[in-house]
Design an enzyme around this catalytic site. Structure first.
Site, mmCIF file in Angstrom:
data_model
loop_
_atom_site.group_PDB
_atom_site.id
_atom_site.type_symbol
_atom_site.label_atom_id
_atom_site.label_comp_id
_atom_site.label_asym_id
_atom_site.label_seq_id
_atom_site.Cartn_x
_atom_site.Cartn_y
_atom_site.Cartn_z
ATOM 1 N N TYR A 1 77.864 18.776 47.284
ATOM 2 C CA TYR A 1 78.239 17.676 48.174
ATOM 3 C C TYR A 1 77.621 16.385 47.662
ATOM 4 C CZ TYR A 1 79.751 21.236 51.505
ATOM 5 O OH TYR A 1 80.412 22.290 52.106
ATOM 6 N N SER A 2 78.451 15.363 47.514
ATOM 7 C CA SER A 2 77.928 14.053 47.124
ATOM 8 C C SER A 2 77.011 13.531 48.221
ATOM 9 C CB SER A 2 79.083 13.069 46.915
ATOM 10 O OG SER A 2 79.907 13.477 45.855
ATOM 11 N N TYR B 1 87.098 16.840 43.523
ATOM 12 C CA TYR B 1 86.807 18.251 43.825
ATOM 13 C C TYR B 1 87.996 18.896 44.514
ATOM 14 C CZ TYR B 1 85.424 15.317 47.770
ATOM 15 O OH TYR B 1 85.398 14.351 48.750
ATOM 16 N N GLU C 1 84.688 11.581 39.923
ATOM 17 C CA GLU C 1 84.128 12.825 40.472
ATOM 18 C C GLU C 1 85.060 13.298 41.583
ATOM 19 O OE1 GLU C 1 79.763 13.960 40.864
ATOM 20 O OE2 GLU C 1 80.258 13.263 42.885
ATOM 21 N N CYS D 1 86.365 8.943 43.733
ATOM 22 C CA CYS D 1 85.719 10.099 44.330
ATOM 23 C C CYS D 1 86.569 10.594 45.501
ATOM 24 C CB CYS D 1 84.313 9.748 44.809
ATOM 25 S SG CYS D 1 83.343 11.200 45.310
#
Length: 385
Positions: free
Chosen positions: A162-163, A385, A383, A343
């Site tokens: 988790y960012s 996901y 980044e 992101c």
């Protein structure tokens, strides 16, 4: 008692004292120019932020004891961060804690941060790591949810990344917490339309269900791709997010505009593009709006609401449509050395890449060559996901 330093523009004006934490009673002011219409204060009191001061304008009044009376309205404060030793490291901390030996942290708070009309639930979770798992803005924590790995009986669950959604000082500005922005992952059967609990996200549901005092196993920190370059404090940073991809940018922006960090005085441009479903889905919106008001020359904020806005073709407004809307400016900024960050979900990138390629071709440029140059110059940060 909290000391505050007052300034109008660049001119130092003196000091005041707040009678008590969070007080909005009359306070003592210093002299000021007759033409001064406002002041800025620096709060030398980290706990001040706990009175729900999230970068918003705080209404205070003041009675001058000198020649001029001044009513302070829309006072904005930068919070002094401690410990300053967190600025001394020359390299980011990497993998201080690994999956086989995670750190046991404590949930400090858990708050739902979307409105009732938002599709799904998103939570802001503050984790107390006691200062033992330091990190830099743009890094991630790993979280190991409790229970057994369904694919490997007898083994613990795998790590989920988790960012981190706070600066290295955390939401309490003391270097002992980290914040995560987590959307609860649920699965709906396409045939019945009903939720299937057996297929829900194990870690996201654990975090969203957590309560203060609960223990959580964390690993990391990890990641260098999304680190905020600070060598040029007048640089331009273009930030593109969908949903919880906003996390690292909240950390960037707090460092730029909320915290008084002696070694980092941001004077450049931060431009945030956020794509979500609707108004109720906006994350940290009040913080971002407050930065717009305080730093109009240094912060721009554009949102794409896919269920409420239409793009120029009459279709749903997605974040790539906003990028296309400002493409001429964005390309000029990139040509001038701006950093651009992406992101969020993987699905955001194809549409964005297609948009940027089309814009480049309309400008008579090769997007492939331009992208290679951006990557070579370390201006391109992704980044997903």
């Amino acid at each position: 008692m909290a000391q505050v330093v007052v300034a109008a523009g660049a001119a130092q004006m003196g000091s005041m004292v707040l009678p008590s934490q969070g007080s909005t009673r009359d306070i003592v002011t210093a002299s000021q120019s007759p033409n001064c219409r406002g002041v800025r204060v620096q709060v030398l009191w980290p706990q001040f932020s706990r009175n729900k001061f999230l970068g918003e304008g705080l209404e205070l009044s003041a009675r001058s004891r000198l020649s001029t009376q001044l009513r302070l309205t829309k006072i904005y404060a930068k919070v002094v961060t401690i410990p300053i030793e967190l600025e001394e490291a020359t390299e980011p901390p990497i993998n201080l804690f690994k999956p086989k030996e995670p750190y046991t942290a404590t949930i400090k708070s858990n708050q739902k941060i979307v409105g009732p009309k938002a599709p799904g639930e998103t939570c802001h979770i503050v984790i107390d790591h006691g200062g033992n798992v330091p990190y830099w803005e743009g890094q991630s924590y790993g979280v190991i949810p409790p229970g057994e790995n369904p694919k490997k009986p007898g083994m613990p669950n795998t790590v989920r990344l988790y960012s981190i959604a706070s600066t290295r000082y955390g939401d309490d500005f003391d270097g002992k917490t980290a914040s995560l922005c987590v959307r609860r992952a649920v699965y709906y059967d396409p045939e019945t339309g009903k939720e299937d609990p057996a297929k829900k996200g194990i870690c996201s549901n654990f975090l969203c269900d957590s309560k203060p005092g609960d223990k959580v196993l964390i690993t990391g920190p990890s990641g260098k791709v999304m680190l905020l370059p600070e060598d040029d404090q007048k640089a331009c940073h273009i930030m593109v997010a969908t949903g919880t991809g906003i996390a690292p940018y909240r950390g960037y922006l707090r460092r730029m505009f909320m915290e008084n960090v002696p070694t980092f005085k941001f004077e450049g441009l931060a431009w945030l593009f956020l794509g979500v479903a609707n108004t109720d889905s906006l994350l940290y919106n009040e913080e971002f709006i407050s930065y717009q008001k305080q730093y109009p020359k240094n912060f721009r904020y554009d949102i794409a609401l896919s269920r409420e806005q239409l793009n120029k073709k009459g279709g749903k407004m997605y974040v790539q449509d906003k990028i296309e809307e400002y493409s001429e400016e964005i390309f000029k900024l990139l040509d001038g050395g701006a950093h651009i960050y992406f992101c969020g979900l993987k699905g955001m990138m194809p549409g964005i890449q297609d948009t940027l390629k089309r814009v480049a071709e309309e400008r008579g440029e090769s997007w492939d060559q331009k992208l290679l140059k951006l990557k070579k110059n370390k201006q391109w940060h992704v980044e997903v996901y």
